[in-house]
Design an enzyme around this catalytic site. Structure first.
Site, short mmCIF file in Angstrom:
data_model
loop_
_atom_site.label_atom_id
_atom_site.label_comp_id
_atom_site.label_asym_id
_atom_site.label_seq_id
_atom_site.Cartn_x
_atom_site.Cartn_y
_atom_site.Cartn_z
CE1 TYR A 157 22.61 1.67 14.58
CE2 TYR A 157 23.22 -0.47 13.66
CZ TYR A 157 22.68 0.78 13.51
OH TYR A 157 22.20 1.16 12.29
CE LYS A 164 21.65 -0.89 8.79
NZ LYS A 164 20.67 -0.80 7.69
P1 NAD Z 1 13.82 6.27 7.84
O1 NAD Z 1 13.05 5.98 9.07
O2 NAD Z 1 13.55 7.55 7.14
O3 NAD Z 1 13.69 5.08 6.79
C1 NAD Z 1 13.52 3.74 7.19
C2 NAD Z 1 12.45 3.18 6.28
O4 NAD Z 1 12.32 1.77 6.46
C3 NAD Z 1 11.06 3.80 6.54
O5 NAD Z 1 10.56 4.36 5.35
C4 NAD Z 1 10.22 2.61 6.97
O6 NAD Z 1 8.87 2.70 6.56
C5 NAD Z 1 10.95 1.49 6.21
N1 NAD Z 1 10.58 0.17 6.71
C6 NAD Z 1 10.76 -0.36 7.95
N2 NAD Z 1 10.23 -1.60 8.00
C7 NAD Z 1 9.73 -1.86 6.76
C8 NAD Z 1 9.06 -2.97 6.17
N3 NAD Z 1 8.78 -4.08 6.87
N4 NAD Z 1 8.69 -2.88 4.86
C9 NAD Z 1 8.94 -1.77 4.13
N5 NAD Z 1 9.57 -0.69 4.63
C10 NAD Z 1 9.95 -0.74 5.93
O7 NAD Z 1 15.35 6.20 8.32
P2 NAD Z 1 16.73 6.18 7.49
O8 NAD Z 1 17.76 6.52 8.50
O9 NAD Z 1 16.61 6.97 6.24
O10 NAD Z 1 16.89 4.63 7.15
C11 NAD Z 1 17.16 4.15 5.84
C12 NAD Z 1 18.31 3.16 5.89
O11 NAD Z 1 19.51 3.86 6.22
C13 NAD Z 1 18.16 2.06 6.93
O12 NAD Z 1 18.64 0.84 6.41
C14 NAD Z 1 19.09 2.53 8.04
O13 NAD Z 1 19.54 1.48 8.87
C15 NAD Z 1 20.20 3.12 7.18
N6 NAD Z 1 21.15 3.98 7.88
C16 NAD Z 1 20.73 5.04 8.61
C17 NAD Z 1 21.66 5.83 9.28
C18 NAD Z 1 21.20 6.98 10.14
O14 NAD Z 1 21.97 7.44 10.99
N7 NAD Z 1 20.01 7.49 9.94
C19 NAD Z 1 23.04 5.55 9.17
C20 NAD Z 1 23.44 4.47 8.40
C21 NAD Z 1 22.50 3.68 7.76
#
Ligand code: NAD
Length: 261
Positions: A157, A164
């Protein structure tokens, strides 16, 4: 039974890429509760997917905005002001780290990869709040998404864990300042979920399986459960909660180790 009615409320969700996105899981709950929702997406290639997802909902606003661009944010919030007039709920569901920063050793993280990851994944929450501030109503609520790698080392990570940690600290500082205007700021710490962003984490499948095995509930949390927690934190039911990291991970973060029976 408590059912949430958010009709008349206006929300912005930043970061929906497709139906698996955690931003969409939260948006679906907001839409079902009757809120009017604006979506911002990183680039025009994402627009058709959002049009498909939102086609059955009225009053939706779709707008391109790169979260690291001041110009894009200025234009986004001007459009929301013109269309909605105010905001009651804001969702930051954005994260990004260059793939090479998660493949190698943390020690080898370059300054460029560090800056990109922290800028997109943490600073964007601060700039989003600054731009949203004039539109936020008394009692409004901001949420983002974090992961337990901010607190404990999760292999690979790497710099995303640092981002984070910054996001969680920023949540507390924003809550402290924005509370004076009755605005709450919290972050949801979600367990591993199969999304596009997760696919770029080396060894994600192993991590996903191990988290499920370790969790007290014997499974991973679902994106629907993230959506329900999001709705709760964005609603008046959570009116006394701000500055918090709230976990929805089927309990896996409380386990120091798992013993096989
Ligand atoms: P996802 O890929 O569906 O969403 C991530 C989004 O970030 C995408 O829509 C992407 O276009 C957007 N993004 C990236 N760079 C960008 C920028 N410069 N400007 C605007 N948008 C931008 O994946 P997700 O897992 O739904 O991620 C959403 C959040 O959840 C993130 O912060 C991720 O770290 C967090 N998260 C995910 C998990 C997991 O296991 N999937 C667990 C905990 C937290």
């Amino acid at each position: 039974m408590i059912s949430l009615d958010l009709s008349g409320k206006k929300a912005l969700v930043m970061g929906v890429a497709n139906a698996r996105s955690l931003g969409w899981a939260i948006a679906e709950q907001l839409l079902a509760a009757g809120a009017r929702v604006a979506f911002s997406y990183q680039g025009e290639r994402l627009r058709p997917e959002l049009e498909k997802l939102t086609k059955d909902y009225s009053g939706v606003l779709l707008r391109q905005a790169d979260a690291t661009s001041e110009d894009d944010l200025t234009a986004l919030f001007a459009a929301i002001k013109a269309e909605f007039g105010q905001l009651d709920a804001v969702v930051h569901a954005i994260g990004f780290a260059p793939r090479e920063a998660m493949e190698g050793r943390f020690l080898d993280t370059t300054a460029a990869d560090w800056n990109t990851t922290l800028s997109v994944s943490a600073y964007s929450l601060v700039s989003m709040c600054r731009h949203a501030e004039p539109l936020l109503t008394e009692g409004s609520s901001v949420i983002s998404l974090t992961y337990h790698a901010s607190q404990k080392v999760v292999p690979k990570y790497n710099v995303m864990g640092v981002a984070k940690a910054a996001l969680e600290a920023a949540t507390r500082y924003l809550a402290a300042e924005m509370g004076a205007k009755g605005v709450r700021v919290n972050t949801i710490s979600a367990g591993p979920m199969r999304t596009i962003a997760a696919r770029s984490i080396p060894g994600f499948s192993t991590m996903y399986d191990q988290a499920a095995k370790a969790a007290p509930l014997g499974r991973n949390a679902t994106s629907q459960e993230v959506g329900k927690l999001g709705l709760f934190l964005l609603s008046d039911l959570a009116s006394g909660i701000t500055g918090q990291v709230v976990y929805v991970d089927a309990g896996s973060s409380v386990m120091a180790m798992k013993m096989d029976n």
